[in-house]
Write an enzyme that holds these catalytic residues in place. Structure first.
Site, PDB file in Angstrom:
ATOM      1  N   GLY A  88       0.828  -1.194   0.000  1.00 54.12           N
ATOM      2  CA  GLY A  88       0.000   0.000   0.000  1.00 54.12           C
ATOM      3  C   GLY A  88       0.857   1.236   0.000  1.00 54.12           C
ATOM      4  N   THR A  89       0.865   1.924  -1.106  1.00 55.31           N
ATOM      5  CA  THR A  89       1.711   3.111  -1.191  1.00 55.31           C
ATOM      6  C   THR A  89       1.319   3.873  -2.431  1.00 55.31           C
ATOM      7  OG1 THR A  89       3.979   3.864  -1.211  1.00 55.31           O
ATOM      8  CG2 THR A  89       3.475   1.984  -2.572  1.00 55.31           C
TER       9      THR A  89
END
Lengths: 192, 288
Positions: free
Chosen positions: B80-81
């Site tokens: 998640g980024t």
């Protein structure tokens, strides 16, 4: 969360699909009558359906019984509705908060998706961030809080827990129910 | 008394085994466990998403094995980024968020997702944090040695190719690297995207991570080659802000960097949520 002759219920207002945030204003806490507040988390379509279903049942109750329903009876009604779908359940986790009886004793109830009830004295939590919420509420809760203090505690618990959960946030609402009525406030949360 | 040469050699030998720069760039090997089937073990502890086709015959068995492996996975990556980078007339702009999630739990809001390789090259971190950090730091060491041996600065194309070759040799070992190598060399501003699958792509703009579709929307709409420096920095910042707003797995703080012929500079470090509220306020003012 319960205080001294008052209860507060708070929730975030995000509606999302997996990682994408779709709406910022989905309200999940509903007023049943002046004594009862009802909040739900889980599948959005079931929340909307059950909101209508309980509104219908309460209207009928008011007409037949010619009085307002008490929070405890409403909680049992919720449990019965959920169990009626035992083998094809509604995917929600409801929370009922209210003031019971003449002396306005706080009443809290949480059930699981098929209607197993629990009546804690202090606080109930539900949702994707329920583990964080449980921890924070456990730390900050104390007995017999006045409405102002209760509002502070509930707000801080919600904000702290929501900041540690990727799927919660994007706006929140807090309702405080006392014998004088319901106060609603919106909190400024993180929008990331 | 030590001479410089022997100290360097000792250090090299103690950190990376069998390092031989001159002959083959991909012979520096990471140590594998001293057991019968190291490759299978590596896959089992990582809980690999992709399966090797030759191992799985039936679909049911395939699904079972994948579930088992995920359960037994000891190394759970922080995913998640949103990271983005683009080149324009005056240089390269890099913008990243700083959130790391493990499932839906926010593990950290203050992760450094930009790793400096040398004074004019930066690498971004997406996928497995440990993998990216190690390989980008390793790339920094290799680039430094290149410059000492050849007395000239290494080009971004060469640096990215070195990393690409190393990662290709570790293909299917469960590494997770989705890095962008950005810099400024004799050819001008350069941007390469390097993957742990072994891909190396050159383009003028990239966005990597779970929030990348949302960042691309803003980035593609506002991108031009002849942006001014302020416009370019603002574009990068807005794109990441949009991604942190829309994507639940991105957030924290937004860091913006700029690379030009003088090297890289950190431009700003803003809280993602506060920035969103500011943009909202500005829009309301403009509407009035």
């Amino acid at each position: 969360m319960a205080g001294k002759n008052c209860v507060a219920i708070a929730g975030d207002t995000r509606f999302g699909v997996r990682n994408q945030t779709v709406a910022l204003d989905s309200n999940r806490i509903f007023k049943i009558n002046n004594r009862t507040l009802f909040g739900m988390t889980g599948l959005n379509t079931d929340i909307l359906t059950l909101r209508e279903s309980f509104k219908f049942q309460m209207n009928l109750y008011n007409l037949e019984e010619e009085r307002e329903i008490s929070p405890k009876t409403f909680a049992h009604n919720v449990a019965q509705t959920l169990y009626s779908k035992r083998f094809g359940p509604y995917f929600i986790t409801p929370i009922i908060a209210g003031l019971e009886g003449e002396d306005y004793t706080p009443f809290l109830c949480a059930t699981d998706l098929i209607g197993a009830m629990e009546f804690p004295k202090s606080f109930v939590v539900a949702g994707t961030g329920e583990e964080s919420l449980m921890g924070v509420c456990e730390t900050f809760y104390k007995e017999n809080m006045e409405p102002d203090e209760l509002f502070e505690v509930v707000s801080q618990c919600l904000l702290a827990a929501v900041d540690r959960d990727a799927l919660s946030g994007w706006g929140s609402v807090v309702h405080v129910l006392t014998k004088d009525g319901i106060t609603t406030k919106r909190l400024r949360t993180r929008k990331d | 008394m030590f001479t410089l040469g022997s100290v360097l050699d000792n250090e090299l030998k103690s950190t990376v085994e069998d390092f031989s720069f001159e002959t083959n760039f991909s012979t520096n090997q990471l140590m594998l466990p001293n057991i019968e089937k190291p490759f299978e073990f590596a896959q089992s502890i990582i809980g690999l998403e992709k399966d090797l086709q030759e191992n799985e015959n039936q679909l049911m068995f395939h699904q079972q094995k994948k579930e088992e492996r995920k359960e037994r996975a000891l190394i759970k990556g922080y995913k998640g980024t949103t990271t983005l980078a683009f080149i324009y007339e005056k240089g390269t702009v890099i913008a990243v968020d700083s959130r790391a999630t493990s499932g839906q739990y926010i593990a950290s809001q203050s992760v450094q997702k930009v790793v400096p390789i040398n004074s004019y090259m930066l690498g971004t971190l997406a996928g497995g944090a440990a993998d990216c950090q190690f390989f980008l730091a390793h790339l920094g060491r290799i680039c430094n040695l290149y410059e000492l041996r050849n007395n000239e600065t290494i080009s971004v194309a060469a640096a990215s190719k070195l990393l690409n070759n190393i990662l290709y040799s570790y293909r299917n070992y469960g590494l997770s690297v989705g890095s962008m190598i950005c810099g400024y060399d004799t050819r001008g501003p350069q941007l390469y995207y390097i993957d742990s699958d072994g891909s190396r792509l050159k383009n003028s703009l990239f966005s990597v991570g779970s929030g990348s579709p949302f960042a691309y929307g803003v980035l593609d709409a506002g991108y031009r080659w002849d942006l001014s420096k302020e416009e370019a920095l603002d574009l990068g910042r807005r794109a990441i802000c949009a991604a942190t707003f829309k994507d639940s797995y991105s957030g924290g703080t937004i860091k913006v960097y700029h690379i030009d012929e003088n090297g890289w500079v950190k431009i700003s470090d803003d809280d993602a949520s506060e920035l969103w509220y500011e943009y909202e306020k500005k829009e309301k003012k403009e509407k009035k």
